[in-house]
Enzyme design. Structure first.
Site, PDB file in Angstrom:
ATOM      1  N   LYS B  76      -0.643   2.170  -8.283  1.00  0.00           N
ATOM      2  CA  LYS B  76      -1.898   2.821  -7.877  1.00  0.00           C
ATOM      3  C   LYS B  76      -1.570   4.222  -7.372  1.00  0.00           C
ATOM      4  O   LYS B  76      -0.567   4.411  -6.672  1.00  0.00           O
ATOM      5  CB  LYS B  76      -2.578   1.994  -6.779  1.00  0.00           C
ATOM      6  CG  LYS B  76      -3.954   2.524  -6.361  1.00  0.00           C
ATOM      7  CD  LYS B  76      -4.623   1.604  -5.341  1.00  0.00           C
ATOM      8  CE  LYS B  76      -6.012   2.119  -4.934  1.00  0.00           C
ATOM      9  NZ  LYS B  76      -6.682   1.227  -3.957  1.00  0.00           N
ATOM     10  N   SER B 151     -11.553  -0.288  -4.867  1.00  0.00           N
ATOM     11  CA  SER B 151     -11.094   1.003  -5.317  1.00  0.00           C
ATOM     12  C   SER B 151      -9.915   0.960  -6.287  1.00  0.00           C
ATOM     13  O   SER B 151      -9.659   1.943  -6.973  1.00  0.00           O
ATOM     14  CB  SER B 151     -10.694   1.842  -4.110  1.00  0.00           C
ATOM     15  OG  SER B 151      -9.528   1.315  -3.498  1.00  0.00           O
ATOM     16  N   SER B 175     -10.540  -3.936  -1.923  1.00  0.00           N
ATOM     17  CA  SER B 175     -10.156  -3.098  -3.070  1.00  0.00           C
ATOM     18  C   SER B 175      -9.110  -3.682  -4.012  1.00  0.00           C
ATOM     19  O   SER B 175      -8.840  -3.097  -5.064  1.00  0.00           O
ATOM     20  CB  SER B 175      -9.668  -1.724  -2.588  1.00  0.00           C
ATOM     21  OG  SER B 175     -10.747  -0.949  -2.149  1.00  0.00           O
TER      22      SER B 175
END
Lengths: 95, 484
Positions: B76, B151, B175
């Site tokens: 990420k 997210s 998330s």
């Protein structure tokens, strides 16, 4: 709690963010909506409840003050928008 | 190579069925082919990934490989990776090249993993649909008109479309779990403090926690073995003894007490999702588990409390983006103040600005007691609810999200509707508990995830419970049709 144009002006200043007048009008409705959501908290009786700042009750650990990392100053300084002789350059603040 | 588990990849690399270079090129080719449609990656760096793979192949040839040697993992874009652009989905960090490794990244490097690239995400991890990224929205591979969740939406889309065997994510209010639910794979948010936050760009520091995102619980266990570590560079990292999360996967779950919180099955839950979740829990019953009705009476307050604590912490954390030491700086300005104001106006997106403003408001003079302190007290009540529930049950089960994926654009202009996406996930962040989402079925062609919540440090047990379900189901093995 409703958020007024004055509130937005004040908090935008504290947060150091320019907000245009068009943005400010849109924000009034959205921030007021979020504050209304937040206001659901007020109905809860929290007398005598200890505030929880952390998920687990731990104390801050201490460690020996020793150099463990290699020097990456050149690398980190290279990330700055403007530098001169290993100093960060900002607009003049002292006359 | 496409659908092999991490364990199988490790084994076949060791047996030289293929090289790490071949494996890495295979996934890089898939990224090149599908990223235009999915927008799952912000940065790929083929030369660096291939160089890492060649190193791994040398290690394998010499026979001293570890479990992850040669396996490509997507990171990420919230994790600093030395020499890699690390944007956190923001214009503010569009050109930021990390000068050091996050501990999570370092741990994967040390284990021999290949950095496959940096995945897209909501800006500064603020969002539940991956539509707030400065680098554009991410698409759900099950249906390109739908959001992947957020997210960690880029990691989710990449794992679901098999552009990567596995990916890292972070979870501040859901998330990892909500996108895992919306994209149909397994995601784990560990106990707060189990995985180091060092080098992970801060959003809400008392809630942020990194975790694995991969098809199966077994994959996640293998990743958590690498990710969990005590780190003196993170003062909230816990000195928890190292565990082998693979060791407990095969334990029997006979007699397991499953708590079903009535608050998780009320108004707001899609009826199809409810059926799927109840069906999955019934499968556990057939495996010898017992169902206990429990109550988490303060759970409806989790969202209001979160939207005080997270923005408050974010407004403080994001004050570092001032255009002085790194990141974006506005082009024209009169003086220092003007530079700050314009830099932050131009560098942050709408949702990030909203949260900074809310955070600033609740922390401003005269309001602290009414908001921040009040929220911290209710946070304690929410945490107490869980402690009481865990006296009656070993694991709590319910939905990960109130619905399957929704259409792109549907909630983008309505922050309140978006915030409700995390209604079942946020309370565990507030209490610091570990929780997972595992695939449990489909509605209208879109995946639905079952959430498992455990007591602090029960990751091994949660992974065991998830793995046992995955032995009798194949929802986690389903893959979307290849995109045309």
């Amino acid at each position: 709690m409703t958020i007024s144009q004055d509130d937005i002006k004040k908090i935008a200043h504290l947060a150091r963010i320019n907000i245009s007048s068009e943005e400010s009008i849109l924000l009034e409705e959205k921030l007021t909506g979020i504050m209304k959501l937040i206001d659901q908290m007020q109905k809860v009786d929290t007398d005598g409840v200890e505030p929880m700042s952390h998920a687990l009750d731990i104390s801050q650990p201490l460690r020996a003050d020793q150099v463990t990392e290699s020097d990456i100053r050149t690398k980190t300084m290279a990330l700055a928008p403007e530098t001169e002789e290993s100093l960060f350059i900002v607009p003049q603040v002292i006359e | 190579m496409l659908n092999l588990s991490l364990k199988q990849l490790s084994q076949q690399l060791r047996e030289k069925a293929f090289s790490s270079e071949e494996l890495t090129r295979f996934f890089l080719d898939r990224i090149r082919k599908y990223n235009d449609s999915l927008n799952a990656f912000i940065t790929i760096d083929e030369d660096t990934s291939i160089a890492m793979a060649k190193q791994a192949d040398l290690k394998i040839a010499s026979g001293n490989q570890g479990t992850f040697t040669g396996i490509p993992i997507a990171q990420k874009d919230i994790f600093c990776a030395d020499g890699w652009k690390t944007t956190c989905g923001s214009k503010m960090l569009e050109n930021f090249v990390a000068p050091y490794n996050a501990t999570v990244v370092q741990n994967f490097n040390d284990a021999g993993a290949i950095n496959l690239g940096k995945t897209n995400m909501d800006e500064f991890a603020m969002g539940s649909s991956n539509e707030t990224s400065y680098f554009g929205a991410v698409k759900n591979p099950w249906n390109l008109e739908y959001v992947p969740g957020g997210s960690s939406g880029g990691s989710a889309s990449a794992v679901a479309a098999r552009l990567a065997p596995a990916a890292t994510g972070t979870d501040t209010g859901g998330s990892i779990r909500q996108p895992a639910s919306l994209c149909g794979f397994t995601g784990l948010k560990p106990t707060y403090g189990l995985v180091s936050r060092y080098g992970m760009i801060a959003f809400a520091s008392s809630l942020d926690q990194a975790g694995p995102m991969a098809p199966s619980a077994e994959d996640c266990a293998m990743m958590l073995n690498v990710m969990a570590s005590h780190d003196i560079k993170d003062s909230t990292s816990l000195p928890h003894p190292k565990e082998d999360y693979l060791a407990s996967l095969d334990n029997s779950i006979k007699g397991l007490r499953i708590g079903m919180p009535k608050e998780f099955f009320g108004e707001g839950l899609d009826s199809e999702v409810q059926k799927i979740i109840e069906g999955a829990i019934n499968e556990y019953k057939k495996m010898g588990a017992e169902i206990v009705e429990i109550s988490l009476p303060n759970s409806e307050l989790a969202i209001p409390v979160y939207y005080v604590i997270a923005p408050a912490e974010a407004s403080s954390n994001l004050s570092r983006y001032d255009g002085v030491r790194y990141g974006y700086r506005t082009k024209e300005y009169d003086d220092l103040m003007d530079m700050y104001f314009k830099t932050r106006q131009e560098g942050f997106g709408d949702e990030v600005k909203r949260r900074i403003l809310i955070g600033t408001y609740v922390l401003s003079a005269g309001y602290y007691d009414a908001y921040y302190l009040k929220a911290q007290k209710i946070r304690q009540l929410i945490s107490n609810d869980f402690s009481q529930a865990f006296q009656k049950c070993d694991v709590i089960m319910g939905p990960s999200a109130p619905s399957a994926a929704f259409k792109s654009g549907e909630k983008k202009e309505d922050p309140l509707a978006m915030y409700l996406q995390d209604i079942y996930t946020i309370s565990t962040n507030l209490a610091g508990l570990p929780a997972m989402s595992i695939p449990a079925g489909f509605t209208k062609g879109l995946p639905v995830g079952l959430q498992l919540i455990g007591n602090h440090f029960s990751e091994g047990h949660l992974l065991n419970i998830a793995h046992q379900f995955q032995l009798i189901s194949d929802w986690h093995r389903k893959t979307p049709k290849e995109i045309d």
